[in-house]
Design a protein around this motif. Structure first.
Motif, PDB file in Angstrom:
ATOM      1  N   ALA A 276       0.945   3.930  -2.856  1.00 38.15           N
ATOM      2  CA  ALA A 276       0.617   5.317  -2.532  1.00 38.15           C
ATOM      3  C   ALA A 276       1.668   6.273  -3.095  1.00 38.15           C
ATOM      4  O   ALA A 276       1.335   7.372  -3.569  1.00 38.15           O
ATOM      5  CB  ALA A 276       0.504   5.477  -1.014  1.00 38.15           C
TER       6      ALA A 276
ATOM      7  N   ILE B  47      -2.920  12.469  -2.055  1.00 38.05           N
ATOM      8  CA  ILE B  47      -3.562  11.265  -2.578  1.00 38.05           C
ATOM      9  C   ILE B  47      -2.881  10.017  -2.041  1.00 38.05           C
ATOM     10  O   ILE B  47      -3.535   9.011  -1.732  1.00 38.05           O
ATOM     11  CB  ILE B  47      -3.603  11.308  -4.129  1.00 38.05           C
TER      12      ILE B  47
ATOM     13  N   GLU C 133      -4.046   9.652   1.535  1.00 43.24           N
ATOM     14  CA  GLU C 133      -5.410   9.120   1.571  1.00 43.24           C
ATOM     15  C   GLU C 133      -5.396   7.596   1.531  1.00 43.24           C
ATOM     16  O   GLU C 133      -6.168   6.926   2.234  1.00 43.24           O
ATOM     17  CB  GLU C 133      -6.179   9.665   0.367  1.00 43.24           C
ATOM     18  N   SER C 134      -4.520   7.042   0.742  1.00 43.88           N
ATOM     19  CA  SER C 134      -4.400   5.590   0.675  1.00 43.88           C
ATOM     20  C   SER C 134      -3.897   5.029   1.999  1.00 43.88           C
ATOM     21  O   SER C 134      -4.358   3.986   2.461  1.00 43.88           O
ATOM     22  CB  SER C 134      -3.453   5.213  -0.468  1.00 43.88           C
TER      23      SER C 134
ATOM     24  N   ALA D 167      -4.530   6.316   4.829  1.00 43.06           N
ATOM     25  CA  ALA D 167      -5.681   6.386   5.732  1.00 43.06           C
ATOM     26  C   ALA D 167      -6.588   5.175   5.529  1.00 43.06           C
ATOM     27  O   ALA D 167      -7.123   4.604   6.493  1.00 43.06           O
ATOM     28  CB  ALA D 167      -6.447   7.682   5.484  1.00 43.06           C
ATOM     29  N   HIS D 168      -6.768   4.787   4.288  1.00 37.52           N
ATOM     30  CA  HIS D 168      -7.558   3.565   4.017  1.00 37.52           C
ATOM     31  C   HIS D 168      -6.904   2.362   4.672  1.00 37.52           C
ATOM     32  O   HIS D 168      -7.575   1.504   5.239  1.00 37.52           O
ATOM     33  CB  HIS D 168      -7.670   3.339   2.503  1.00 37.52           C
ATOM     34  N   LEU D 169      -5.583   2.302   4.595  1.00 36.71           N
ATOM     35  CA  LEU D 169      -4.871   1.183   5.203  1.00 36.71           C
ATOM     36  C   LEU D 169      -5.112   1.163   6.705  1.00 36.71           C
ATOM     37  O   LEU D 169      -5.331   0.105   7.300  1.00 36.71           O
ATOM     38  CB  LEU D 169      -3.364   1.286   4.902  1.00 36.71           C
TER      39      LEU D 169
ATOM     40  N   VAL E 289       0.834  -1.207   0.000  1.00 38.42           N
ATOM     41  CA  VAL E 289       0.000   0.000   0.000  1.00 38.42           C
ATOM     42  C   VAL E 289       0.866   1.252   0.000  1.00 38.42           C
ATOM     43  O   VAL E 289       0.600   2.207  -0.741  1.00 38.42           O
ATOM     44  CB  VAL E 289      -0.985   0.003   1.196  1.00 38.42           C
TER      45      VAL E 289
END
Lengths: 205, 205
Positions: free
Chosen positions: B164, B176, B179-180, B182-184, B160
């Motif tokens: 990212a 951006i 943000e990835s 944060a998803h992780l 990830v």
DNA sequence: GACGACATACCGACTGGTTGGTATGTTCGC
DNA sequence: GCGAACATACCAACCAGTCGGTATGTCGTC
């Protein structure tokens, strides 16, 4: 005129770039792979940089129909379609690494700062790809009353796939990339799972 | 003898590779950046390829102490430590893109097939990094009775982050990438969340 | 239909600069 | 004095791009 010399050059670049990267791919190599002379190359492209950027756009033009025609679009449930896309990505991470990795992602990793045209084209490719996922994510949101940024999730999915490619390349094992795709599936399942404490606003917020 | 010419060369390569990739980075450029002659370069490294592989190992040697000293190790709760690592990664994705991206990941993206030494070194770097996360993941598993492959999750985290970086490079926007991350974080929270239907064996199984 | 002007596509030899590396020389530290 | 570390000059191969040329197609004019 030979049938579409321009496309032949760009498609020759697909294979070379995926195997050795952009900078290490010479114009002579591309010409040899496309059975085209160097003069013809420079007739169609002003420079190697222009070829590279055009190749990233062409990458989208070639892969978009493939994804559009894929069977993951068939379920009625939009979440199943999203998960189907991830499953397809996972299944694709098998066999020859050079055959399943991303031309745009590879090129932008090297050339993001030195070639604005390549960066722009690669970003176009990736964001278009993410955009193609947004409608299904939005529909899945609506169907399940989930609150999240659909485009943000779509971009995260692109990031995971790109990262999985790097892991597969480094380890020499496509399975490690596929494992990351499985994690992504799990995450998306959980995001849309009908549990009250999982319906928060935005990841990380 | 100047203080550690060898390290100076490798550290010069960090900056150049992150900005323009490996193949586009010439030995002359590295020498100029390190204020070292070419003769001295080839005294210390048999070839550019040897420099590249050594640089990936050196990347680990430089970054490992940084991560080991980071404050995310302080919480007693191992899950907080894992999440703290992710938060650190997210915070790092800010400012100049060339300053926060990964040398090993960048190099292996281009050279995975053409330089076995670079691939091996980059994989070593990435898997060591994942290994450093495994103990905390295992402890979090034990503390919460969660069943999952700790190393698989750690590698996913590495993927990830690498993905990212590519998204940040392509978009020109570190946000951006963040943000990835944060998803992780959200995913890892969910993996360890105390809900009975989330305690399955392995992602995707 | 023939012709000339122009456009497009393609070719391969050539160019000047760059590249990773080698050969040789010099300096430094012990 | 010796070997390690470093410096400079040199090398052949490679590189992106240029150039003058050939081949073919299109269009307008007669």
């Amino acid at each position: 005129m030979k049938p579409d010399t321009r496309s032949a050059l760009m498609e020759a670049a697909f294979g070379l770039v995926r195997r050795q990267g952009l900078a290490a791919t010479s114009v002579d190599q591309i010409c040899a792979a496309a059975c085209v002379s160097k003069g013809a190359f420079f007739h169609h492209f002003k420079s190697k940089d222009e070829l590279a950027a055009a190749t990233a756009y062409h990458w989208s033009a070639v892969t978009e129909p493939f994804f559009e025609a894929a069977p993951y679009h068939t379920p009625d449930d939009p979440l199943e379609r999203v998960l189907g896309y991830i499953d397809l990505r996972r299944e694709m991470m098998a066999g020859e690494i050079a055959e399943f990795t991303c031309v745009a992602g590879t090129m932008v990793q090297e050339a993001w700062a030195t070639s604005p045209a390549v960066r722009c084209a690669a970003w176009d490719s990736m964001s278009r790809h993410a955009d193609a996922l947004v409608a299904d994510i939005e529909a899945a949101k609506a169907a399940r009353g989930v609150e999240l940024d659909a485009r943000g999730l779509a971009l995260h999915m692109v990031a995971v796939v790109q990262g999985a490619f790097i892991l597969a390349k480094a380890s020499g094992d496509p399975g490690i990339g596929a494992e990351s795709a499985a994690h992504l599936r799990r995450y998306v399942e959980q995001l849309f799972a009908p549990a009250p404490d999982l319906r928060s606003a935005k990841p990380g917020d």
